[in-house]
Design a protein around this motif. Structure first.
Motif, short mmCIF file in Angstrom:
data_model
loop_
_atom_site.label_atom_id
_atom_site.label_comp_id
_atom_site.label_asym_id
_atom_site.label_seq_id
_atom_site.Cartn_x
_atom_site.Cartn_y
_atom_site.Cartn_z
N VAL A 1 66.82 90.89 5.40
CA VAL A 1 66.88 91.95 4.41
C VAL A 1 66.16 93.15 5.01
CG1 VAL A 1 66.22 92.69 2.10
CG2 VAL A 1 66.97 90.34 2.48
N ILE A 2 66.89 94.21 5.25
CA ILE A 2 66.34 95.39 5.90
C ILE A 2 66.06 96.45 4.83
CG2 ILE A 2 66.69 97.11 7.72
CD1 ILE A 2 68.73 95.20 8.96
N LEU B 1 65.21 97.42 -4.08
CA LEU B 1 66.49 96.75 -3.90
C LEU B 1 66.36 95.51 -3.02
CD1 LEU B 1 68.83 99.83 -3.28
CD2 LEU B 1 68.20 98.76 -5.44
N GLY B 2 65.60 95.64 -1.94
CA GLY B 2 65.51 94.56 -0.96
C GLY B 2 64.67 93.38 -1.40
N LEU B 3 63.54 93.65 -2.04
CA LEU B 3 62.65 92.54 -2.42
C LEU B 3 63.31 91.60 -3.43
CD1 LEU B 3 59.01 93.95 -2.57
CD2 LEU B 3 59.87 92.08 -1.15
N PRO B 4 63.99 92.10 -4.47
CA PRO B 4 64.67 91.17 -5.38
C PRO B 4 65.75 90.35 -4.68
CG PRO B 4 64.41 93.31 -6.43
CD PRO B 4 64.02 93.49 -4.99
N LEU B 5 66.45 90.95 -3.71
CA LEU B 5 67.46 90.18 -2.97
C LEU B 5 66.79 89.08 -2.16
CD1 LEU B 5 70.29 89.64 -1.83
CD2 LEU B 5 69.84 91.42 -0.12
N ALA B 6 65.71 89.42 -1.47
CA ALA B 6 64.99 88.41 -0.69
C ALA B 6 64.45 87.31 -1.60
CB ALA B 6 63.85 89.07 0.08
N GLN B 7 63.98 87.68 -2.77
CA GLN B 7 63.46 86.71 -3.73
C GLN B 7 64.56 85.75 -4.17
OE1 GLN B 7 62.35 88.31 -7.57
NE2 GLN B 7 60.67 86.85 -7.80
N ALA B 8 65.75 86.30 -4.47
CA ALA B 8 66.87 85.45 -4.89
C ALA B 8 67.32 84.55 -3.75
CB ALA B 8 68.02 86.33 -5.36
N ALA B 9 67.30 85.07 -2.53
CA ALA B 9 67.76 84.28 -1.38
C ALA B 9 66.85 83.09 -1.11
CB ALA B 9 67.85 85.17 -0.15
N VAL B 10 65.55 83.31 -1.11
CA VAL B 10 64.64 82.19 -0.84
C VAL B 10 64.66 81.19 -2.00
CG1 VAL B 10 63.16 83.48 0.74
CG2 VAL B 10 62.62 83.45 -1.70
N ALA B 11 64.89 81.68 -3.22
CA ALA B 11 65.01 80.77 -4.36
C ALA B 11 66.24 79.88 -4.22
CB ALA B 11 65.07 81.55 -5.67
N ALA B 12 67.27 80.40 -3.52
CA ALA B 12 68.49 79.63 -3.29
C ALA B 12 68.39 78.77 -2.03
CB ALA B 12 69.69 80.56 -3.18
N GLY B 13 67.22 78.76 -1.39
CA GLY B 13 67.01 77.92 -0.22
C GLY B 13 67.46 78.55 1.09
N ILE B 14 67.61 79.86 1.14
CA ILE B 14 68.05 80.55 2.36
C ILE B 14 66.83 81.08 3.10
CG2 ILE B 14 69.42 82.45 3.28
CD1 ILE B 14 71.11 82.33 0.74
N ILE C 1 71.44 95.66 4.44
CA ILE C 1 70.67 96.90 4.49
C ILE C 1 70.41 97.38 3.06
CG2 ILE C 1 70.68 99.32 5.23
CD1 ILE C 1 72.42 98.48 7.60
N CYS C 2 69.14 97.42 2.69
CA CYS C 2 68.72 97.82 1.34
C CYS C 2 67.78 99.02 1.41
CB CYS C 2 68.02 96.67 0.63
SG CYS C 2 69.05 95.21 0.37
N ALA C 3 67.97 99.86 2.42
CA ALA C 3 67.09 101.02 2.60
C ALA C 3 67.25 101.99 1.43
CB ALA C 3 67.43 101.72 3.91
N PRO C 4 66.16 102.62 1.00
CA PRO C 4 66.26 103.58 -0.11
C PRO C 4 67.04 104.83 0.29
CG PRO C 4 64.04 103.57 0.81
CD PRO C 4 64.78 102.45 1.46
N THR C 5 67.72 105.41 -0.68
CA THR C 5 68.46 106.66 -0.46
C THR C 5 68.04 107.65 -1.54
OG1 THR C 5 70.32 105.74 -1.72
CG2 THR C 5 70.42 105.57 0.67
N PRO C 6 66.86 108.24 -1.41
CA PRO C 6 66.38 109.16 -2.46
C PRO C 6 67.22 110.43 -2.50
CG PRO C 6 64.96 109.26 -0.53
CD PRO C 6 65.93 108.14 -0.28
N GLN C 7 67.09 111.13 -3.60
CA GLN C 7 67.81 112.39 -3.76
C GLN C 7 67.09 113.49 -3.01
OE1 GLN C 7 68.38 113.55 -7.86
NE2 GLN C 7 70.44 114.27 -7.42
N GLY C 8 67.82 114.20 -2.16
CA GLY C 8 67.23 115.28 -1.39
C GLY C 8 67.13 116.56 -2.20
N ALA C 9 66.58 117.61 -1.57
CA ALA C 9 66.40 118.88 -2.26
C ALA C 9 67.72 119.50 -2.69
CB ALA C 9 65.64 119.86 -1.34
N ASP C 10 68.80 119.18 -1.96
CA ASP C 10 70.11 119.73 -2.30
C ASP C 10 70.85 118.88 -3.32
OD1 ASP C 10 70.59 117.53 -0.74
OD2 ASP C 10 71.98 118.52 0.64
#
Length: 402
Positions: free
Chosen positions: A7-8, A13-26, A70-79
């Protein structure tokens, strides 16, 4: 232990995915893309580590997994556009280690066309591999709702759209290990546009009910009773409730894609919702004035400064702008929040109330911005000199509602 999943991006976004994955035994490793913060508690992180989660700062380990999300954040820019800088950085880091037959899934909010036109070239150029032939590439909307006790990873359907049918099936096979239902979109762009529609649906409907709140106040109509009655309709209506603003990590998109076509409805919704903190301050000043007090020098207590109840996450919370505008009027602002031990606005520390009921009794005006479960709103309304409830959470007649 070798990891099946990388999980990158270890933010909301990424931490909940990682949490669900390890709970599923991955077996899962997490790779941080920046100064990200998630909403998991220390106890939840300890459980994840015990189940096979392994944070790493070594990019070489990204080349040893079968699936990379890839769960990298995509914040809103100035534009107003989404900033894809961290997605680009994650893609370049992954590309240098990408192996054949790996499944790469983008789960960050992005404009339609990003996976194919932006991410794919980065991965192909950096790895020398071709998407759809040498490795699988797909997109999946995140659908994360922090603090939701009813819907989590297992019972929230996952939408998948791949570059090719084989890419879709590979991504679906992965998510099928985490959730009860996988929904296959026709392609990558359709899956990306699902994220746009879901995010904007929330924004537009909150804007509608926020405008209704202002209108109903002017008309002397109890909006909260209107909503209570309207939500009994069994078809064609979903209840949304007004508030002091719209926070969270899901950034509304008024661009339908790289073409730059404007979604006028979303533009208008953003304008409406961005005005709500100012409206809350206007209502606060009017309430004080009605009771013979001025905003200048008034002691104002803000209750709940996070963007969602019962979480510490302050991303986009309207409390910041409300506090700033109140201070500009000359008010003495303090706050209470059981999840936020210290709070600053523009690097200016805001005093925290240690004794909640004493602070409420002492304040000229208390403004409820977030209804945390620990708040006894009936008891607080009795103690308060004036209480402005921006969430409609207090008993009827116990406070002035938005």
């Amino acid at each position: 232990m070798p990891a099946d999943l990388a999980v990158i991006g270890l933010g909301p976004l990424g931490l909940p995915l990682a949490q669900a994955a390890v709970a599923a035994g991955i077996p899962t490793l997490g790779y941080r893309t920046g100064p990200e913060t998630g909403s998991l508690t220390a106890a939840e992180l300890r459980r994840m580590l015990a189940r096979g989660f392994r944070p790493t700062g070594n990019p070489a380990e990204l080349g040893r997994v079968r699936t990379a999300v890839i769960c990298a954040p995509t914040p809103q820019g100035a534009d107003g556009a989404l900033d894809l800088t961290q997605v680009e950085s994650a893609a370049r880091t992954l590309a240098r280690r990408l192996r054949p037959h790996t499944t790469v899934i983008l789960q960050s909010p992005v404009p339609p066309g990003t996976t194919d036109a932006f991410l794919r070239p980065l991965l192909e150029e950096g790895s020398g591999l071709r998407a759809g032939r040498d490795f699988h590439l797909a997109y999946s909307p995140s659908r994360v709702d922090p603090g939701n006790r009813r819907f989590g990873a297992a019972n929230t359907p996952k939408v998948i759209g791949g570059l090719t049918p084989a890419c879709t099936e590979s991504a679906a096979a992965f998510y099928g290990r985490l959730t009860d239902k996988v929904v296959r979109a026709r392609g990558v762009r359709e899956a990306e546009t699902v994220q746009v529609l879901e995010t904007n649906y929330r924004q537009v409907n909150i804007a509608l009910v926020n405008e209704m709140a202002v209108l109903c106040h002017d008309l002397g109509v109890d909006l909260w009773d209107v909503i209570r009655c309207a939500e009994t309709k069994p078809f064609g209506f979903q209840a949304f409730r007004p508030g002091p603003g719209v926070g969270g990590h899901a950034v509304p998109q008024d661009l339908a894609g790289p073409t730059g076509r404007t979604l006028r409805m979303v533009e208008l919704a953003q304008q409406v919702n961005s005005r709500m903190p100012r409206y809350v301050v206007q209502r606060a000043a009017a309430l004080l004035n009605e009771h013979g007090k001025s905003a200048r020098g008034a002691r104002i207590l803000l209750l709940g400064v996070t963007y969602k109840p019962d979480l510490a996450d302050q991303q986009g919370a309207p409390a910041h702008e409300i506090a700033l505008r109140l201070m500009e009027l000359g008010a003495s602002v303090s706050y209470h929040d059981p999840h936020v031990p210290a709070w600053s606005v523009l690097d200016r520390p805001i005093p925290r109330a240690d004794s909640l009921y004493e602070a409420v009794a002492d304040a000229d005006l208390t403004i409820l911005l977030q209804q945390h479960r620990t708040y006894d709103l009936q008891g607080l309304s009795v103690k308060a000199q004036l209480l402005l409830d921006t969430r409609g959470a207090t008993p009827a007649g116990a406070a002035h509602r938005l």
